[in-house]
Design an enzyme around this catalytic site. Structure first.
Site, PDB file in Angstrom:
ATOM      1  N   SER A 139       0.192  -4.198  -7.266  1.00 37.66           N
ATOM      2  CA  SER A 139       1.377  -4.573  -6.584  1.00 37.66           C
ATOM      3  C   SER A 139       1.823  -3.341  -5.767  1.00 37.66           C
ATOM      4  CB  SER A 139       2.419  -4.787  -7.488  1.00 37.66           C
ATOM      5  OG  SER A 139       3.605  -4.851  -6.799  1.00 37.66           O
ATOM      6  N   TYR A 152       7.425  -2.122 -15.127  1.00 44.34           N
ATOM      7  CA  TYR A 152       6.504  -3.179 -14.162  1.00 44.34           C
ATOM      8  C   TYR A 152       5.455  -2.438 -13.117  1.00 44.34           C
ATOM      9  CZ  TYR A 152       4.897  -6.351 -10.787  1.00 44.34           C
ATOM     10  OH  TYR A 152       4.133  -7.124 -10.051  1.00 44.34           O
TER      11      TYR A 152
HETATM   12  P1  NDP Z   1       3.800 -16.624 -11.284  1.00 45.93           P
HETATM   13  O1  NDP Z   1       4.863 -16.385 -12.152  1.00 45.93           O
HETATM   14  O2  NDP Z   1       3.972 -17.583 -10.109  1.00 45.93           O
HETATM   15  O3  NDP Z   1       2.397 -16.781 -11.921  1.00 45.93           O
HETATM   16  C1  NDP Z   1       2.033 -16.022 -12.970  1.00 45.93           C
HETATM   17  C2  NDP Z   1       0.873 -16.689 -13.764  1.00 45.93           C
HETATM   18  O4  NDP Z   1       0.268 -15.833 -14.921  1.00 45.93           O
HETATM   19  C3  NDP Z   1       1.194 -17.730 -14.033  1.00 45.93           C
HETATM   20  O5  NDP Z   1      -0.108 -18.703 -13.999  1.00 45.93           O
HETATM   21  C4  NDP Z   1       1.413 -17.646 -15.620  1.00 45.93           C
HETATM   22  O6  NDP Z   1       0.588 -18.754 -16.371  1.00 45.93           O
HETATM   23  C5  NDP Z   1       0.426 -16.421 -15.908  1.00 45.93           C
HETATM   24  N1  NDP Z   1       0.623 -15.787 -17.203  1.00 45.93           N
HETATM   25  C6  NDP Z   1       1.641 -15.007 -17.188  1.00 45.93           C
HETATM   26  N2  NDP Z   1       1.776 -14.480 -18.543  1.00 45.93           N
HETATM   27  C7  NDP Z   1       0.694 -14.956 -19.194  1.00 45.93           C
HETATM   28  C8  NDP Z   1       0.051 -14.921 -20.510  1.00 45.93           C
HETATM   29  N3  NDP Z   1       0.957 -14.438 -21.319  1.00 45.93           N
HETATM   30  N4  NDP Z   1      -1.076 -15.504 -20.824  1.00 45.93           N
HETATM   31  C9  NDP Z   1      -1.665 -16.176 -19.785  1.00 45.93           C
HETATM   32  N5  NDP Z   1      -1.214 -16.335 -18.745  1.00 45.93           N
HETATM   33  C10 NDP Z   1       0.035 -15.630 -18.273  1.00 45.93           C
HETATM   34  O7  NDP Z   1       3.698 -15.189 -10.421  1.00 45.93           O
HETATM   35  P2  NDP Z   1       2.664 -14.784  -9.208  1.00 45.93           P
HETATM   36  O8  NDP Z   1       1.724 -15.612  -8.723  1.00 45.93           O
HETATM   37  O9  NDP Z   1       3.633 -14.102  -8.309  1.00 45.93           O
HETATM   38  O10 NDP Z   1       2.141 -13.374 -10.072  1.00 45.93           O
HETATM   39  C11 NDP Z   1       0.662 -13.244  -9.919  1.00 45.93           C
HETATM   40  C12 NDP Z   1       0.385 -11.825 -10.094  1.00 45.93           C
HETATM   41  O11 NDP Z   1       0.620 -11.315  -8.807  1.00 45.93           O
HETATM   42  C13 NDP Z   1       0.982 -10.727 -11.180  1.00 45.93           C
HETATM   43  O12 NDP Z   1       0.173  -9.888 -11.873  1.00 45.93           O
HETATM   44  C14 NDP Z   1       2.109 -10.225 -10.537  1.00 45.93           C
HETATM   45  O13 NDP Z   1       2.765  -8.993 -10.920  1.00 45.93           O
HETATM   46  C15 NDP Z   1       1.525  -9.929  -9.082  1.00 45.93           C
HETATM   47  N6  NDP Z   1       2.144  -9.642  -8.098  1.00 45.93           N
HETATM   48  C16 NDP Z   1       3.424 -10.520  -7.584  1.00 45.93           C
HETATM   49  C17 NDP Z   1       4.070 -10.419  -6.437  1.00 45.93           C
HETATM   50  C18 NDP Z   1       5.099 -11.190  -6.134  1.00 45.93           C
HETATM   51  O14 NDP Z   1       6.086 -10.810  -5.154  1.00 45.93           O
HETATM   52  N7  NDP Z   1       5.136 -12.515  -6.468  1.00 45.93           N
HETATM   53  C19 NDP Z   1       3.697  -9.067  -5.577  1.00 45.93           C
HETATM   54  C20 NDP Z   1       2.909  -8.532  -5.990  1.00 45.93           C
HETATM   55  C21 NDP Z   1       2.121  -8.401  -7.211  1.00 45.93           C
HETATM   56  P3  NDP Z   1       1.294 -19.404 -17.665  1.00 45.93           P
HETATM   57  O15 NDP Z   1       2.848 -19.169 -17.504  1.00 45.93           O
HETATM   58  O16 NDP Z   1       0.918 -20.986 -17.657  1.00 45.93           O
HETATM   59  O17 NDP Z   1       0.831 -18.721 -18.725  1.00 45.93           O
HETATM   60  C1  8X3 Z   2       5.935  -7.834  -7.014  1.00 44.10           C
HETATM   61  C2  8X3 Z   2       6.470  -7.041  -5.807  1.00 44.10           C
HETATM   62  O1  8X3 Z   2       8.237  -5.525  -4.840  1.00 44.10           O
HETATM   63  O2  8X3 Z   2       8.922  -7.165  -6.276  1.00 44.10           O
HETATM   64  O3  8X3 Z   2       4.948  -7.027  -7.567  1.00 44.10           O
HETATM   65  O4  8X3 Z   2       7.707  -5.158  -7.201  1.00 44.10           O
HETATM   66  S1  8X3 Z   2       7.655  -6.229  -5.883  1.00 44.10           S
END
Ligand code: NDP
Ligand code: 8X3
Length: 253
Positions: A139, A152
């Site tokens: 991120s 985070y």
């Molecule tokens: P979502 O919350 O939409 O999806 C997160 C996914 O991670 C879900 O499929 C969830 O599945 C899975 N997950 C979380 N915890 C667990 C666990 N303990 N075991 C198994 N699976 C888990 O978030 P995003 O798609 O946005 O996030 C995906 C990645 O991208 C993350 O690493 C996040 O930090 C990163 N990210 C997101 C950004 C944003 O602004 N959205 C920007 C930069 C990075 P389930 O709940 O079914 O277990």
């Molecule tokens: C998620 C992006 O800017 O909310 O990783 O931290 S931000």
């Protein structure tokens, strides 16, 4: 079809957001996909949608035994993993460190750091054998601090630096490693971060034209389809509407 022969990707966190979009994008390009997550009904729905080239693996990624069992239970046709997408992760809390819940911190570290490292460790022999690729979802929060980002951001700094370290250790193996570092993207991320506050999530994204999960999926697809001699070390992307603000100064008196 984009790929000359079916290849296999393991995408963690494929029940929502980036992971779901990545699973769909790779599948559409001819890949076999192992999709992981805790929400079984969503994995089942994805299998119904995509068919036999999708293998659902339902487990909590923080549970090392469950992780190992899921790998051991892979059908023979899904064992030769060519692409590991370490995507599952989360942020919890938006308060300053001094007001944060310790349980939120330990959950983020267990998920974003420990589970990611554990799965990567388990699959490194396969990655080397397959001359495969690892794409880690980091991120912008790993590079640029912001109020409330505390642990985070720390976990994502780990993901970015771990990716570079893997590059160094995997020197000469042909294994490629990429850290994708997105800015704000509309997924379930903020709903999770705010412990279920849909209004807060809607407010954050309203009118902001954030990145979409499909944007990240397209980046993963591009990286996965580059010629074998090209390694993208780090890919940082943001919505056009998001940029940087200055330092802050606290004045006394
Ligand atoms: P979502 O919350 O939409 O999806 C997160 C996914 O991670 C879900 O499929 C969830 O599945 C899975 N997950 C979380 N915890 C667990 C666990 N303990 N075991 C198994 N699976 C888990 O978030 P995003 O798609 O946005 O996030 C995906 C990645 O991208 C993350 O690493 C996040 O930090 C990163 N990210 C997101 C950004 C944003 O602004 N959205 C920007 C930069 C990075 P389930 O709940 O079914 O277990
Ligand atoms: C998620 C992006 O800017 O909310 O990783 O931290 S931000």
């Amino acid at each position: 079809m984009d790929t000359p022969a079916p290849r296999t990707a393991l995408v963690t966190g494929a029940t929502a957001g980036f992971g779901l979009a990545i699973a769909r994008r790779l599948h559409a390009a001819g890949w076999q996909v192992i999709a992981t997550g805790r929400r079984r009904e969503r994995l089942d729905a994805l299998q119904t949608e995509l068919g036999e080239r999708l293998h659902p693996a339902c487990f909590d990624i923080r549970d090392a035994d469950a992780q190992r069992a899921a790998l051991e239970a892979l059908p023979a046709g899904f064992r030769d993993i060519d692409l590991l997408v370490n995507n599952a992760g989360l942020a919890l809390g938006t308060r300053p460190a001094q007001e944060a819940q310790l349980a939120d911190w330990t959950t983020m570290i267990a998920t974003n750091v420990t589970a990611l490292a554990t799965l990567t460790h388990a699959l490194l022999p396969t990655m080397i054998r397959r001359r495969g690729a690892i794409v880690n979802i980091s991120s912008v929060a790993g590079h640029y601090p912001y109020p409330g980002g505390n642990v985070y951001g720390g976990t994502k700094a780990f993901v970015s630096q771990f990716s570079l370290g893997l590059r160094s250790d995997l020197h000469g193996t042909g294994v490629r490693v990429t850290s994708i570092e997105p800015g704000m993207a509309e997924t379930e991320f903020t709903l999770v971060r705010t412990h279920g506050d849909q209004a807060a999530s809607d407010r954050l994204y309203a009118g902001a034209h954030p990145l979409r999960a499909d944007d990240i999926a397209e980046a993963v697809h591009w990286i996965a389809h580059l010629p074998a001699h090209v390694n993208i070390n780090r890919l940082e992307l943001m919505p056009t509407t998001q940029s940087f603000a200055g330092f802050q100064v606290a004045r006394e008196g």
